[in-house]
Design a protein around this motif. Structure first.
Motif, PDB file in Angstrom:
ATOM      1  N   ASP A  33       0.831  -1.209   0.000  1.00  0.00           N
ATOM      2  CA  ASP A  33       0.000   0.000   0.000  1.00  0.00           C
ATOM      3  C   ASP A  33       0.865   1.259   0.000  1.00  0.00           C
ATOM      4  OD1 ASP A  33      -2.178  -1.708   0.156  1.00  0.00           O
ATOM      5  OD2 ASP A  33      -2.522  -1.348   2.306  1.00  0.00           O
ATOM      6  N   SER A  34       1.879   1.270   0.842  1.00  0.00           N
ATOM      7  CA  SER A  34       2.761   2.434   0.939  1.00  0.00           C
ATOM      8  C   SER A  34       3.568   2.619  -0.343  1.00  0.00           C
ATOM      9  CB  SER A  34       3.703   2.286   2.136  1.00  0.00           C
ATOM     10  OG  SER A  34       2.973   2.262   3.337  1.00  0.00           O
ATOM     11  N   ARG A  36       2.696   1.759  -3.394  1.00  0.00           N
ATOM     12  CA  ARG A  36       1.779   2.319  -4.396  1.00  0.00           C
ATOM     13  C   ARG A  36       1.538   3.805  -4.145  1.00  0.00           C
ATOM     14  NH1 ARG A  36      -0.637  -2.760  -4.243  1.00  0.00           N
ATOM     15  NH2 ARG A  36      -1.980  -2.186  -2.516  1.00  0.00           N
ATOM     16  N   SER A  37       1.365   4.170  -2.895  1.00  0.00           N
ATOM     17  CA  SER A  37       1.113   5.563  -2.549  1.00  0.00           C
ATOM     18  C   SER A  37       2.311   6.450  -2.902  1.00  0.00           C
ATOM     19  CB  SER A  37       0.798   5.667  -1.053  1.00  0.00           C
ATOM     20  OG  SER A  37       0.615   6.998  -0.677  1.00  0.00           O
ATOM     21  N   ASN A  40       2.517   6.782  -6.664  1.00  0.00           N
ATOM     22  CA  ASN A  40       1.488   7.726  -7.142  1.00  0.00           C
ATOM     23  C   ASN A  40       1.902   9.164  -6.893  1.00  0.00           C
ATOM     24  OD1 ASN A  40      -0.252   5.773  -8.129  1.00  0.00           O
ATOM     25  ND2 ASN A  40      -1.421   5.637  -6.223  1.00  0.00           N
ATOM     26  N   GLU A  41       2.455   9.444  -5.717  1.00  0.00           N
ATOM     27  CA  GLU A  41       2.909  10.799  -5.400  1.00  0.00           C
ATOM     28  C   GLU A  41       4.010  11.246  -6.358  1.00  0.00           C
ATOM     29  OE1 GLU A  41       4.104  10.951  -1.288  1.00  0.00           O
ATOM     30  OE2 GLU A  41       2.112  10.373  -0.600  1.00  0.00           O
ATOM     31  N   GLN A  76       8.842  12.426   5.380  1.00  0.00           N
ATOM     32  CA  GLN A  76       7.656  13.217   4.978  1.00  0.00           C
ATOM     33  C   GLN A  76       7.323  14.232   6.040  1.00  0.00           C
ATOM     34  OE1 GLN A  76       4.370  10.633   3.994  1.00  0.00           O
ATOM     35  NE2 GLN A  76       5.152  10.312   1.951  1.00  0.00           N
TER      36      GLN A  76
END
Length: 76
Positions: A33-34, A36-37, A40-41, A76
């Motif tokens: 999940d991370s 992919r995130s 995407n960013e 982040q």
């Protein structure tokens, strides 16, 4: 799958393409999940991101991905 069935620690094996070659990687759901995130960013595909990680790694690819995700989230 219902959200109540989601287990972030469950390991999933998925196929990715690294520099034109298909390979399978096993990671926990939370890392997929991370990953992919983050991809995407950055507006790149997961395959492109894994290829970048693969070029820089010295050890196991799954470990390199986990480390990359952790370091990305820490900055982040």
């Amino acid at each position: 799958m219902a959200s109540s069935d989601y287990d972030p620690a469950e390991i999933k094996k998925r196929s990715v393409v690294i520099a034109g070659h298909r390979t399978s990687i096993s990671l926990e759901n939370v890392f997929w999940d991370s990953l992919r995130s983050i991809a995407n960013e950055r507006e790149i595909s997961v395959n492109q991101m894994v290829t970048e990680i693969d070029k820089q790694r010295t050890g196991n690819l799954s470990s390199a991905i986990r480390t990359y995700v952790l370091q990305s989230l820490m900055t982040q």
